[in-house]
Design a protein around this motif. Sequence first.
Motif, PDB file in Angstrom:
ATOM      1  N   ASP A   1       3.892   4.854   0.234  1.00  0.00           N
ATOM      2  CA  ASP A   1       4.858   5.485  -0.767  1.00  0.00           C
ATOM      3  C   ASP A   1       5.882   6.107   0.048  1.00  0.00           C
ATOM      4  OD1 ASP A   1       3.430   4.683  -2.795  1.00  0.00           O
ATOM      5  OD2 ASP A   1       2.427   6.623  -3.022  1.00  0.00           O
ATOM      6  N   ASP A   2       5.652   6.821   1.103  1.00  0.00           N
ATOM      7  CA  ASP A   2       6.701   7.567   2.019  1.00  0.00           C
ATOM      8  C   ASP A   2       7.718   6.817   2.793  1.00  0.00           C
ATOM      9  OD1 ASP A   2       5.917  10.250   1.383  1.00  0.00           O
ATOM     10  OD2 ASP A   2       5.000  10.706   3.236  1.00  0.00           O
ATOM     11  N   LEU A   3       7.114   5.590   3.117  1.00  0.00           N
ATOM     12  CA  LEU A   3       8.083   4.622   3.933  1.00  0.00           C
ATOM     13  C   LEU A   3       8.617   3.762   3.161  1.00  0.00           C
ATOM     14  CD1 LEU A   3       5.782   3.680   7.133  1.00  0.00           C
ATOM     15  CD2 LEU A   3       7.348   5.608   6.696  1.00  0.00           C
ATOM     16  N   ASP A   4       8.411   3.923   1.501  1.00  0.00           N
ATOM     17  CA  ASP A   4       8.843   2.787   0.830  1.00  0.00           C
ATOM     18  C   ASP A   4       8.833   1.353   1.175  1.00  0.00           C
ATOM     19  OD1 ASP A   4      10.247   4.771  -0.767  1.00  0.00           O
ATOM     20  OD2 ASP A   4      12.013   4.806   0.531  1.00  0.00           O
ATOM     21  N   MET A   5       7.642   0.907   1.417  1.00  0.00           N
ATOM     22  CA  MET A   5       7.182  -0.178   1.764  1.00  0.00           C
ATOM     23  C   MET A   5       6.008  -0.428   0.989  1.00  0.00           C
ATOM     24  SD  MET A   5       6.897   0.304   6.003  1.00  0.00           S
ATOM     25  CE  MET A   5       6.448  -1.263   6.387  1.00  0.00           C
ATOM     26  N   PRO A   6       5.655  -1.959   0.773  1.00  0.00           N
ATOM     27  CA  PRO A   6       4.469  -2.480  -0.001  1.00  0.00           C
ATOM     28  C   PRO A   6       3.488  -1.970   0.574  1.00  0.00           C
ATOM     29  CG  PRO A   6       6.362  -4.040   0.301  1.00  0.00           C
ATOM     30  CD  PRO A   6       6.717  -3.006   1.149  1.00  0.00           C
TER      31      PRO A   6
END
Length: 374
Positions: free
Chosen positions: A349-354
Amino acid sequence: MAPRKRRPTQPPPSRHPWAADTELVGLVLELTANAPDSLYTQYTVGLHAWFLDQVRQTNPELSAYLHDGQSEKPFTLSRLDGDFLTSGKNLKLKPNTTYRWYITALYQPLTQWLAEWVDHLPDMIQLRRAVLNIRRWHIALAPTTYPHLSTPTPTHPQSLSLSFLTPTSFRRKGHHFPLPVPTNLFHSYLRRWNDFSDHPFNQTAFLDWVEENVVIQRHRLESMKVAAGKKGVVTGFTGAIALGLDSGASQHPEFSQLFHTLAQFAPYCGTGHKTPFGLGQTRLGWLSPETPALPSMETLLAERISELTQQFLAQRQRQGGSRAQDIAETWATILARREMGESLQAIADDLDMPYQTVKTYAKLARRAILNNDR
């Protein structure tokens, strides 16, 4: 260079705690915790996301602009200022302890949004499982305008001091540069000034003048590594510096005026990069050395990310270019935060990654460490 995204406009609010033409302001929110909740180490990412979401709820156009629509960020967000408990690999909030969170704005539509927002503040800030109650707010930096800040004054002191409360760093040739060289300082301030004011100055001529005429009179500095933003590590400095003007500075009084104007501007805009994630918090004047340091867990995380990044880079046959560095930092950030007890979903969530991508990278990072230990 890609064309700059059009800036949103916003009509002045009907009620506000400062004048409708205000362009710069600094606020501080006082927060308290009811319980000794754990605060994950890179909580500044959560504060950043929470603030942008607050803007998005009432002004999506402004939120989009703040997120990715300009070269310079028109706001700064501090880390939480207050006493923490440490427990294992976590930071913990102290119940009934006041924490201060500073927000500055250097762009008129944002200052006017803040004017309405403080009239309807939410009750709390939630950072995953940690809850902070919003008790009150105050003005930390006086509301002002760019013309007022640059108003000429008859005389100026020959020296001034700046204090850097949180790690401060500049980007130089693809690396962090953790020293307050005057040209770096004033380049940082002038870029933001020229981007958001209607009174730009010639950058090259002024910085040449700074190089020739601004001298460091004394300093008290300390360097440290800190995890900042969504991934990677920043090497920065904290402390204070006193700057003076050489005798030749008087030959260009307009630059002497700008020198003092930008020093007044520094607390609003912050210094260096990643100021929306708590770095580069700056104050005018020489502050005492008792300024609170960052919680030690943040330093430990930064050191672990840096150590892992170097290991992953050493294992890659092709280390040139930004791609190898980016992959190594991503793997290192994910693995280090996982070692600190954070869930893969929270990291994703923090890294905006799947989630699946983060899970795969975590496995690859662990495998690389095991291979390195054999």
